[in-house]
Motif scaffolding. Structure first.
Motif, PDB file in Angstrom:
ATOM      1  N   UNK A   9       0.819  -1.200   0.000  1.00 16.13           N
ATOM      2  CA  UNK A   9       0.000   0.000   0.000  1.00 16.13           C
ATOM      3  C   UNK A   9       0.852   1.249   0.000  1.00 16.13           C
ATOM      4  N   UNK A  10       0.178   2.380   0.145  1.00 13.21           N
ATOM      5  CA  UNK A  10       0.867   3.670   0.064  1.00 13.21           C
ATOM      6  C   UNK A  10       1.122   4.212   1.460  1.00 13.21           C
ATOM      7  N   UNK A  11       2.331   4.697   1.673  1.00 12.06           N
ATOM      8  CA  UNK A  11       2.723   5.253   2.970  1.00 12.06           C
ATOM      9  C   UNK A  11       2.875   6.759   2.864  1.00 12.06           C
ATOM     10  N   UNK A  12       2.473   7.433   3.912  1.00 12.68           N
ATOM     11  CA  UNK A  12       2.699   8.876   4.020  1.00 12.68           C
ATOM     12  C   UNK A  12       3.771   9.104   5.085  1.00 12.68           C
ATOM     13  N   UNK A  13       4.872   9.703   4.676  1.00 10.91           N
ATOM     14  CA  UNK A  13       5.960  10.025   5.608  1.00 10.91           C
ATOM     15  C   UNK A  13       5.793  11.467   6.077  1.00 10.91           C
ATOM     16  N   UNK A  14       5.989  11.694   7.371  1.00  9.68           N
ATOM     17  CA  UNK A  14       5.874  13.052   7.905  1.00  9.68           C
ATOM     18  C   UNK A  14       7.107  13.344   8.752  1.00  9.68           C
ATOM     19  N   UNK A  15       7.863  14.347   8.345  1.00 11.96           N
ATOM     20  CA  UNK A  15       9.091  14.710   9.048  1.00 11.96           C
ATOM     21  C   UNK A  15       9.003  16.145   9.531  1.00 11.96           C
ATOM     22  N   UNK A  16       9.435  16.378  10.752  1.00 13.58           N
ATOM     23  CA  UNK A  16       9.500  17.737  11.264  1.00 13.58           C
ATOM     24  C   UNK A  16      10.861  18.008  11.876  1.00 13.58           C
ATOM     25  N   UNK A  17      11.523  19.070  11.426  1.00 10.90           N
ATOM     26  CA  UNK A  17      12.788  19.494  12.030  1.00 10.90           C
ATOM     27  C   UNK A  17      13.814  18.386  12.085  1.00 10.90           C
ATOM     28  N   UNK A  18      14.308  18.107  13.290  1.00  8.89           N
ATOM     29  CA  UNK A  18      15.359  17.101  13.435  1.00  8.89           C
ATOM     30  C   UNK A  18      14.855  15.691  13.178  1.00  8.89           C
ATOM     31  N   UNK A  19      13.562  15.541  12.941  1.00  8.97           N
ATOM     32  CA  UNK A  19      13.009  14.230  12.592  1.00  8.97           C
ATOM     33  C   UNK A  19      13.255  13.863  11.136  1.00  8.97           C
ATOM     34  N   UNK A  20      13.862  14.755  10.374  1.00  4.16           N
ATOM     35  CA  UNK A  20      14.052  14.476   8.942  1.00  4.16           C
ATOM     36  C   UNK A  20      14.970  13.273   8.669  1.00  4.16           C
ATOM     37  N   UNK A  21      16.129  13.150   9.309  1.00  6.28           N
ATOM     38  CA  UNK A  21      16.998  12.005   8.964  1.00  6.28           C
ATOM     39  C   UNK A  21      16.330  10.635   9.154  1.00  6.28           C
ATOM     40  N   UNK A  22      15.625  10.388  10.275  1.00  2.00           N
ATOM     41  CA  UNK A  22      14.959   9.076  10.381  1.00  2.00           C
ATOM     42  C   UNK A  22      13.894   8.859   9.304  1.00  2.00           C
ATOM     43  N   UNK A  23      13.262   9.952   8.858  1.00  2.00           N
ATOM     44  CA  UNK A  23      12.245   9.805   7.813  1.00  2.00           C
ATOM     45  C   UNK A  23      12.900   9.558   6.453  1.00  2.00           C
ATOM     46  N   UNK A  24      14.040  10.173   6.217  1.00  3.80           N
ATOM     47  CA  UNK A  24      14.775   9.868   4.986  1.00  3.80           C
ATOM     48  C   UNK A  24      15.214   8.393   5.012  1.00  3.80           C
ATOM     49  N   UNK A  51      16.409  17.653   3.867  1.00  3.29           N
ATOM     50  CA  UNK A  51      15.823  16.360   3.535  1.00  3.29           C
ATOM     51  C   UNK A  51      14.868  16.387   2.352  1.00  3.29           C
ATOM     52  N   UNK A  52      14.465  17.568   1.914  1.00  5.78           N
ATOM     53  CA  UNK A  52      13.501  17.611   0.804  1.00  5.78           C
ATOM     54  C   UNK A  52      14.060  16.915  -0.433  1.00  5.78           C
ATOM     55  N   UNK A  53      15.266  17.287  -0.839  1.00  7.79           N
ATOM     56  CA  UNK A  53      15.827  16.699  -2.057  1.00  7.79           C
ATOM     57  C   UNK A  53      16.060  15.200  -1.888  1.00  7.79           C
ATOM     58  N   UNK A  54      16.486  14.804  -0.681  1.00  8.24           N
ATOM     59  CA  UNK A  54      16.716  13.378  -0.433  1.00  8.24           C
ATOM     60  C   UNK A  54      15.428  12.584  -0.611  1.00  8.24           C
ATOM     61  N   UNK A  55      14.306  13.137  -0.094  1.00  7.62           N
ATOM     62  CA  UNK A  55      13.025  12.448  -0.226  1.00  7.62           C
ATOM     63  C   UNK A  55      12.591  12.385  -1.684  1.00  7.62           C
ATOM     64  N   UNK A  56      12.817  13.482  -2.415  1.00  7.85           N
ATOM     65  CA  UNK A  56      12.472  13.475  -3.847  1.00  7.85           C
ATOM     66  C   UNK A  56      13.334  12.458  -4.586  1.00  7.85           C
ATOM     67  N   UNK A  57      14.641  12.460  -4.286  1.00  6.53           N
ATOM     68  CA  UNK A  57      15.555  11.538  -4.975  1.00  6.53           C
ATOM     69  C   UNK A  57      15.208  10.072  -4.697  1.00  6.53           C
ATOM     70  N   UNK A  58      14.661   9.806  -3.513  1.00  3.38           N
ATOM     71  CA  UNK A  58      14.310   8.427  -3.163  1.00  3.38           C
ATOM     72  C   UNK A  58      12.979   8.001  -3.781  1.00  3.38           C
ATOM     73  N   UNK A  59      12.284   8.952  -4.404  1.00  5.23           N
ATOM     74  CA  UNK A  59      11.104   8.568  -5.173  1.00  5.23           C
ATOM     75  C   UNK A  59       9.763   8.945  -4.578  1.00  5.23           C
TER      76      UNK A  59
END
Ligand code: FES
Length: 161
Positions: A9-24, A51-59
């Motif tokens: 299924x489809x997952x929604x990832x939500x990252x805030x501030x220093x939470x970005x690396x674990x979400x990436x 982390x924005x570009x990393x998330x985009x690059x990961x698809x």
């Protein structure tokens, strides 16, 4: 436990501030298994965003950026963007990491939408092996769980926010 692999299924990832690396890292897990995901990433301001570009690059299929001060992306909170995403398309899972107040809001929105939500908690840790109790997480059904031994990833519906 770390991030578990979703069943599908489809997952929604939500990252805030220093939470970005674990979400990436979660995005990397999903990408490695060809599982589709969208991402929301928020920061106080544009210069604090990572982390924005990393998330985009990961698809990430859809990537929404929020800043508290409106200096980039949508002005507002990640939970505002999350409400938009939940209204736009169905999700099977939410994975979130960020400030406690954000994760509480994310868990609440996910629960109302009947979507399972996993949160990676960031607690102060001293011993790291379950002895000192300083990383205890209060649970909705009573008692505590140890973030260092039982987490850091918990089901958001189990946490007493
Ligand atoms: S850090 Fe000591 S119990 Fe978790």
């Amino acid at each position: 436990m770390g991030w578990p692999l979703p069943d599908g299924g489809r997952t929604l990832l939500v990252a805030g501030g220093v939470g970005a690396p674990p979400i990436v890292a979660a995005a990397g897990l999903l990408a490695a298994h060809d599982l589709p995901f969208d991402a929301i990433i928020g920061a106080r301001s544009k210069d604090r965003l990572w982390g924005e570009q990393q998330l985009r690059d990961l698809g990430a299929h859809h990537t929404l950026v929020t800043t508290d001060d409106g200096s980039y992306g949508l002005g507002g909170l990640t939970t505002d963007a999350m409400a938009q995403c939940l209204a736009a398309r169905p999700y099977d899972l939410v994975m979130a990491c960020g400030p406690t107040r954000m994760m509480a809001g994310v868990a609440s929105l996910a629960e109302k939408a009947h979507v399972r939500c996993l949160v990676s908690l960031e607690q102060l840790m001293a011993c790291g092996f379950g002895a000192c109790g300083c990383c205890n997480v209060p649970l909705r059904n009573g008692g505590y769980a140890s973030c260092c031994m039982d987490g850091p990833v918990f089901d958001g519906s189990e946490v007493a926010w």
